[in-house]
Enzyme design. Structure first.
Site, short mmCIF file in Angstrom:
data_model
loop_
_atom_site.label_atom_id
_atom_site.label_comp_id
_atom_site.label_asym_id
_atom_site.label_seq_id
_atom_site.Cartn_x
_atom_site.Cartn_y
_atom_site.Cartn_z
CG ASP A 32 -11.39 -53.37 -4.83
OD1 ASP A 32 -12.00 -53.27 -5.17
OD2 ASP A 32 -10.63 -51.45 -5.80
N GLY A 55 -4.74 -40.74 -7.77
CA GLY A 55 -4.88 -40.23 -8.49
C GLY A 55 -5.15 -39.67 -9.46
NE ARG A 56 -8.44 -35.15 -10.63
CZ ARG A 56 -8.45 -34.35 -10.80
NH1 ARG A 56 -8.99 -33.99 -12.42
NH2 ARG A 56 -9.91 -34.42 -11.15
CB VAL A 57 -7.49 -42.30 -14.89
CG1 VAL A 57 -7.50 -43.59 -16.55
CG2 VAL A 57 -7.08 -43.09 -14.16
CB THR A 63 -7.01 -42.35 -2.48
OG1 THR A 63 -6.97 -43.81 -3.44
CG2 THR A 63 -7.99 -42.64 -1.89
CB SER A 104 -12.06 -42.25 -12.83
OG SER A 104 -11.06 -42.84 -12.99
CB SER A 105 -10.38 -38.03 -9.52
OG SER A 105 -10.73 -38.62 -9.03
#
Lengths: 402, 418
Positions: free
Chosen positions: A147, A28-30, A26, A23-24
């Site tokens: 969150d 960065g990305r995983v 704000t 996933s991505s």
């Protein structure tokens, strides 16, 4: 245990084989990765956006990366996603987490397909129990998550629940900038506590318990309980009152009152409550949480009468303790954990949420489109590229499942 | 799930990775000094050989010139590295400087204290011979603003410092991050002190929250507290709640002062826990109150050989040892800057000749590491102009505060910066 000795110059590609992109956001990305050269197992690697020095606002390692590192290195609990190590390579920060095959969003999604079938009551109880244990630990460490939502609650294939994504988490003894001014990213609206909607500038760990209540309700009904539409920031960058979200809550719970919530009138957006009913007759005839609950159990065909196959009346009691308007009266994580719901029918919740369940959940899909973790200019990592997670309908941008 | 404050502290990285015995701390510093000295010597040797080679090459080209050898010969001197003690003095001086820097920016104490600890942690594993303390100090403090949620932009920060660019502030960030082993969370004693003050104030008002193990009532404790002597071994007094409040306020203020200076400048954070540190600072401020407060945590008249008695005396001993460290730190702080300014200047002069030539230009080093650094200096003109004005204004302000230039210890770091 964090190894990362200061002198070691580990390289991501020497220790991990990237299997795919998860996933991505704000930040960065995983990526999903397989350990190699002695590192055993599967991992989720979060790569923070590389620096863009040309940018006007460039101001070094991002504050959110620092905050997340500062928290991840301090925390260690079976129900919080474990940080394996942090790697710094060519000025990029990689946080290596343990990998979890599932998350609650995916599980809820699976139960909506091909047609709706309820999540077993025991599964829900175990999920909630583990989630609350992780939350007690976070709160005892002065960390509020801020969150919590189904997409951020991971579940391993062994049925262990892990709170993930501490990207927005804060130490609550440190001076908190208000949610509205300090942070660019906004907490997902459907799980946002009423005190936040009403403009409270200083908030407490109770916001996490409201979110747990929403998640509990969603596990039961397989739909978000308060599915409001987000009001966008206007051109003046003033933070709008989330009228629609507040309406969704009032339609079920009824209007908050000063009797039940003494500090209600002190909320900055208190004045907005009066106009909620304009054009919305349901505000005056709220459904009530009891009715919502009974209807939900009926729709999803939980058995009637006391048994461990239904969340029963204890479930409703717990849910109303969590979805309590007054943050000071709302159950704390510790109180919630001691609730009858978890001890009814003489059965302790399992440490494996899949115990006794024959449902097979699909594995997390990973994409092969971009497997080079070291490339720095990625689509979707540009600041102007994709919008915030929170602006998209579903909590996180992820690949389509199923 | 039971989790005591102690257990939570023991799981912190401050305890797991950054707490030492005095001996371990000393040997760590000594090995850092030895390693750095070897590296400096090796690097200098390499540079000399390279220079010699290019010199002899050019000599070969223009045969007949004999002068080429002379400047090389001057450099041939064996490198005189900083001793462990000198390293410590330089680092200490820059920790004090870091406090002044934080005060100049009016940073909250948490930011300042965190920045100073970053600096101290950094120099446990690195030598000032390798990385220049002035440069690291500015970046460490800047990083602390991010951790403690008091963030300002690098541009704004740099513009208020004398002769500093944002680039210079940011260049060592990753270096420091790595040296800190990615642990940014520092546990300070300030909240503990406030909590202790509130607790003592509650006792004074007869509203103490009593531990289950203590066999006293709030009113009894209050009575005892009102009779406390004014100084150790003094006669017992009979005071009012009001003057007790005043005494508490004074003691807390004094302890707070110690925590803001000596506690962060000494090795206290490496050797003691935050609660031990604030209790020690309180002990220095008002011994009678502190010992009384500690006694309320233990059953009355506890047998010194019983487990509770043993831990009580262990606690008191630890706090006394820490208090001695803080007291020594205080007298060094109070001695003032002027006293050792000559000494520091001499060490810095020596340092100029034993810097690791490979690590001189951090901005350049940082750029070499960057993969994305292509788009330098492509700022819009208007932005550049606005920044220039801002910088000039801030510089003026900074000059007023900092006074004339500090003695030059620069060595060309950042000369390439825009």
């Amino acid at each position: 245990m964090l190894s990362g000795g200061y002198s070691s110059k580990k390289r991501v590609n020497e220790r991990y084989k990237i299997i795919g992109f998860i996933s991505s956001g704000t930040y960065g990305r995983v990526y999903k990765a397989q350990g190699k050269n002695g590192q055993v197992g599967e991992f989720a690697i979060k790569k923070f956006k590389p620096d863009k020095e040309g940018e006007v606002q460039y101001t070094g390692i991002s504050q959110s990366a620092i905050r997340e590192m500062a928290l991840c290195t301090e925390l260690s609990h079976p129900n919080v996603v474990h940080t394996v190590e942090i790697i710094l390579e060519d000025k990029c920060i990689f946080i290596v987490f343990e990998y979890a095959e599932h998350d609650l969003l995916q599980i809820i999604h699976h139960h909506n397909q091909p047609q709706r079938h309820a999540i077993p009551a025991r599964t829900i109880k175990s999920i909630l129990y583990q989630l609350l244990q992780g939350l007690v630990y976070l709160h005892k460490n002065w960390v509020m998550h801020r969150d919590l939502k189904p997409a951020n609650i991971m579940v391993t294939s062994a049925g262990k629940v892990k709170i993930g994504d501490l990207g927005l988490a804060r130490l609550f003894y440190k001076p908190l900038h208000s949610l509205f001014t300090g942070d660019k990213v906004v907490v997902t609206i459907w799980y946002r506590a009423p005190e936040l909607l009403l403009g409270s500038r200083h908030y407490t760990p109770a916001v996490d318990l409201w979110a747990v209540g929403c998640i509990f309700a969603e596990l039961l009904s397989l739909r978000p309980i308060f599915k409001g539409e987000e009001a966008k920031m206007d051109s003046k960058k003033t933070v709008p009152f989330q009228r629609n979200q507040m309406q969704k809550i009032v339609e079920i719970l009824g209007m908050p009152s000063k009797d039940r919530w003494p500090l209600l009138a002190a909320m900055p957006e208190f004045g907005q409550l009066g106009s909620l009913s304009a054009g919305n007759p349901r505000i005056h005839r709220p459904m009530g949480l009891d009715q919502w609950y009974h209807q939900c159990l009926k729709t999803n065909q939980y058995p009637t009468g006391p048994s461990s196959a239904t969340p029963g009346s204890e479930g409703l009691a717990l849910l109303s303790g969590l979805l309590e308007y007054d943050p000071q009266k709302r159950l704390t994580a510790e109180q919630a954990l001691r609730h009858n719901y978890f001890s009814a029918h003489g059965e302790r919740p399992s440490e494996n949420c899949f115990e006794g369940s024959t449902i097979e959940y699909p594995y997390r899909r990973v994409s092969q489109e971009d497997n080079d973790i070291r490339t720095s200019s990625l689509p979707g990592t540009k600041r102007s590229g994709l919008p915030d997670d929170s602006l998209i309908g579903r909590p996180a941008k992820r690949l389509k499942e199923g | 799930m039971r989790l005591t404050e102690d257990e939570i502290y023991r799981s912190s990285t401050q305890f797991r990775l950054w707490s030492y015995t005095a001996d371990a701390l000393a040997s760590l510093r000594s090995s850092t000094n030895v390693t750095a000295s070897q590296r400096v010597k090796a690097a200098v040797k390499r540079h000399r050989e390279a220079r010699k080679e290019s010199a002899s090459n050019s000599e070969a080209e223009k045969t007949g010139t004999e002068n080429g050898a002379t400047p090389t010969a001057v450099l041939e001197k064996e490198v005189d590295c900083l001793t462990l003690e000198e390293e410590q003095k330089v680092v200490d001086a820059y920790c004090k400087q870091a406090i002044r820097l934080g005060e100049f920016f009016s940073f909250p104490i948490n930011v300042i204290a965190t920045g100073v600890q970053y600096l101290k942690r950094f120099y446990l594993f690195n030598s000032p011979m390798t990385y220049e303390p002035k440069v690291i100090m500015r970046s460490a403090m800047f990083l602390a603003t991010k951790t403690e949620g008091f963030h300002i932009t690098a541009e704004n920060y740099a513009s208020r410092l004398p002769k500093t660019t944002a680039e210079q502030v940011l260049a060592p960030e990753y270096l420091i991050t790595q040296a800190l082993r990615f642990t940014f969370d520092i546990r300070h004693p300030y909240r503990g002190l406030n909590g202790g003050h509130m607790e003592m104030s509650a006792i004074a008002h007869g509203k103490a929250a009593i531990l289950p193990s203590a066999n006293k009532k709030p009113a009894e404790l209050q009575k005892e507290m009102l009779k406390l002597p004014l100084r150790p071994n003094g006669p017992s007094s009979q005071t009012t709640v009001h003057s007790l409040e005043k005494r508490l306020g004074e003691a807390t203020a004094k302890a707070n002062k110690t925590l803001k200076s000596s506690a962060i400048l000494t090795d206290a954070y490496f050797l003691y826990t935050p609660s031990q540190i604030w209790l020690s600072a309180y002990l220095l401020a008002d011994e009678v109150l502190t010992l009384f407060y500690i006694s309320t945590k233990f059953p009355d008249g506890v047998d010194p050989t019983a487990p509770a008695g043993v831990s009580k005396s262990r606690l008191t001993n630890t706090i006394r040892a820490c208090a001695a460290l803080l007291a020594a730190g205080l007298s060094s702080v109070n001695a003032g800057v002027e006293e050792n300014v000559e000494e520091i200047r001499a060490i810095e002069k020596k340092l100029r000749h034993c810097r690791d030539p490979d690590k001189m230009d951090l901005v350049k080093l940082n750029k070499a590491h960057k993969r994305d650094a292509g788009t330098d200096d492509k700022l819009e003109e208007s932005v550049a102009k606005r920044r220039k004005l801002e910088r000039e204004k801030n510089e003026k302000e900074a000059d007023e505060f900092w006074g004339p230039e500090l003695p030059k210890i620069g060595n060309g770091v950042g000369t390439s910066a825009a």
